[in-house]
Design an enzyme around this catalytic site. Structure first.
Site, PDB file in Angstrom:
ATOM      1  N   ASP A 131      30.777  42.280  47.000  1.00  0.00           N
ATOM      2  CA  ASP A 131      31.946  41.528  46.535  1.00  0.00           C
ATOM      3  C   ASP A 131      32.025  41.720  45.018  1.00  0.00           C
ATOM      4  O   ASP A 131      31.697  40.827  44.248  1.00  0.00           O
ATOM      5  CB  ASP A 131      31.763  40.053  46.915  1.00  0.00           C
ATOM      6  CG  ASP A 131      32.982  39.218  46.571  1.00  0.00           C
ATOM      7  OD1 ASP A 131      33.974  39.780  46.075  1.00  0.00           O
ATOM      8  OD2 ASP A 131      32.919  37.998  46.793  1.00  0.00           O
ATOM      9  N   SER A 132      32.459  42.905  44.621  1.00  0.00           N
ATOM     10  CA  SER A 132      32.377  43.274  43.206  1.00  0.00           C
ATOM     11  C   SER A 132      33.729  43.180  42.521  1.00  0.00           C
ATOM     12  O   SER A 132      34.757  42.986  43.153  1.00  0.00           O
ATOM     13  CB  SER A 132      31.889  44.718  43.101  1.00  0.00           C
ATOM     14  OG  SER A 132      32.927  45.592  43.508  1.00  0.00           O
TER      15      SER A 132
HETATM   16  N1  AG3 Z   1      36.639  40.890  43.713  1.00  0.00           N
HETATM   17  C1  AG3 Z   1      37.612  41.974  43.731  1.00  0.00           C
HETATM   18  C2  AG3 Z   1      38.633  41.829  42.672  1.00  0.00           C
HETATM   19  C3  AG3 Z   1      39.348  43.079  42.334  1.00  0.00           C
HETATM   20  C4  AG3 Z   1      40.632  42.740  41.697  1.00  0.00           C
HETATM   21  N2  AG3 Z   1      41.064  43.755  40.815  1.00  0.00           N
HETATM   22  C5  AG3 Z   1      42.032  43.580  39.894  1.00  0.00           C
HETATM   23  N3  AG3 Z   1      42.614  42.431  39.766  1.00  0.00           N
HETATM   24  N4  AG3 Z   1      42.357  44.575  39.116  1.00  0.00           N
HETATM   25  C6  AG3 Z   1      37.113  39.588  43.875  1.00  0.00           C
HETATM   26  C7  AG3 Z   1      36.045  38.584  43.837  1.00  0.00           C
HETATM   27  C8  AG3 Z   1      36.352  37.438  44.722  1.00  0.00           C
HETATM   28  N5  AG3 Z   1      35.179  36.882  45.273  1.00  0.00           N
END
Ligand code: AG3
Length: 287
Positions: free
Chosen positions: A163-164
C-alpha cells in the site's frame, strides 16, 4: 443550475497536477496539519467536496469521502480469490485503511503492517479515526522500513499488500527487483502479493516496466481496476502477483456475508467485473 458565485474565487484551492497541464482542484476549508517528517511532507486539508484529505509530498493519498474504494479493493479482491490466509503483511499503508479492511476477516490469524513514517500513523489516528478504529487484536503496527523488513525476515506470509505512494520519493524502492524478489521469497506457495499500480491512463509506461518485472520475478500477474475519483484520471490499477496461475473466481460467497452491508464498493459483481480490462489497458500487458 445554480448561479456560479464569483466571490468563491477568493477561497483557497488545492491542486495536485497529474500532468503539467491537468490535475484535480479542490476548494479548501482549512489546513489542519502540515508537518515535515524525516521522509516526506504530510499535509491534511479539510475540503468542501471530499472532506478531510491526506497529502504526502503534495499527492492525494486519501480523502474521507472516497477512501473506501481503494481500501476495499486492495483488500477484498485478493482475500475473496484465496481465503486461506492466515498471515498477512502490509507494507506502507500507515493511514491504517487497509489494515481496517483486513481486520474484518476473523480467520486471518496475524496481520503485520510495516510503515516507515510514524507521522502518517499518528496523523491518521487523530484526523481519520474511521480508518484506525476497529483494528484486529491480531494486528501489529511496526514502524520501520518495509524494504529492510522483507529483506531480513524469515516469516512466511499468505498475503502481502503493498500500500505505497507513487514510485517517486520514499516509495521508489518498493518498485524494484530486489524488493519484489524478497517479497516472493517470503510468500507461501499459494500466497498472493497485491500492489497499487498507478493509473493505466496516465502511467502506462511505468506500469509496463514494473509489471514486466513482476511477471519475471513471480511468474504470474493478474491486474484489475477500480474507479477512484481523487486519483489521477480516476482509473486505478492493482496487480495480484502469484507463483502459480491464479483462478480469479470467487471462492466463497459467504466470505463477506457478515459485513457486506458495511462495504460500499466491493461486492460479488464488482469482483468479477474488476478483472475485465478495457482494450487500452490490456495492451499495456500485451494481453
Ligand atoms: N496509496 C496510493 C496513492 C497513490 C495516489 N497517487 C497520486 N495521488 N498521485 C494510497 C494510500 C492509502 N492507504
Amino acid at each position: 443550475m445554480e448561479q456560479f458565485n464569483k466571490s468563491q474565487e477568493t477561497h483557497l484551492w488545492y491542486t495536485e497536477y497529474h500532468t503539467p497541464n491537468s490535475g484535480i482542484t479542490l476548494k479548501v476549508k482549512e489546513t489542519l496539519l502540515r508537518v515535515k517528517s524525516p521522509y516526506q511532507e504530510l499535509v491534511i486539508l479539510d475540503t468542501y467536496e471530499y472532506g478531510k484529505m491526506m497529502l504526502l509530498d503534495g499527492l492525494v493519498m486519501l480523502t474521507e469521502r472516497d477512501e473506501f474504494i481503494y481500501h476495499e479493493m486492495i483488500t477484498h479482491m485478493p482475500v475473496n480469490v484465496n481465503p486461506n490466509i492466515k498471515k498477512a503483511l502490509i507494507i506502507g499503508g500507515g493511514d491504517c485503511g487497509t489494515l481496517r479492511e483486513l481486520s474484518k476477516y476473523p480467520f486471518i490469524e496475524n496481520i503485520k503492517m510495516v510503515e516507515i513514517d510514524e507521522e502518517v500513523v499518528k496523523a491518521s489516528k487523530k484526523y481519520f479515526p474511521q480508518l484506525t478504529s476497529g483494528l484486529s487484536k491480531n494486528s501489529e503496527i511496526i514502524i520501520g522500513d518495509g524494504i529492510d523488513f522483507v529483506e531480513k525476515t524469515n516469516e512466511i506470509f499468505d498475503l502481502i499488500i503493498i500500500d505505497s505512494t507513487d514510485p517517486i520519493g520514499p516509495a521508489e524502492g518498493l518498485f524494484t527487483d530486489a524488493f519484489y524478489s524478497n517479497c516472493r521469497r517470503i510468500l507461501s506457495e499459494n500466497g498472493m502479493m497485491v500492489l497499487q499500480a498507478e493509473s493505466p491512463y496516465f502511467h502506462a509506461d511505468s506500469i509496463k516496466i514494473f509489471s514486466d518485472r513482476l511477471k519475471r520475478i513471480f511468474g504470474f500477474i493478474t491486474p484489475y481496476i477500480a474507479f477512484i475519483p481523487t486519483y489521477p484520471s480516476g482509473m486505478w490499477e492493482f496487480i495480484i502477483c502469484t507463483k502459480k496461475e491464479l483462478d480469479t473466481s470467487l471462492k466463497s460467497k459467504s466470505l463477506i456475508g457478515d459485513f457486506e452491508q458495511m462495504l460500499k464498493y466491493y461486492n460479488h459483481d464488482v469482483h468479477s467485473g474488476a478483472f475485465k480490462l478495457p482494450t487500452f489497458v490490456k495492451k499495456i500487458y500485451g494481453i
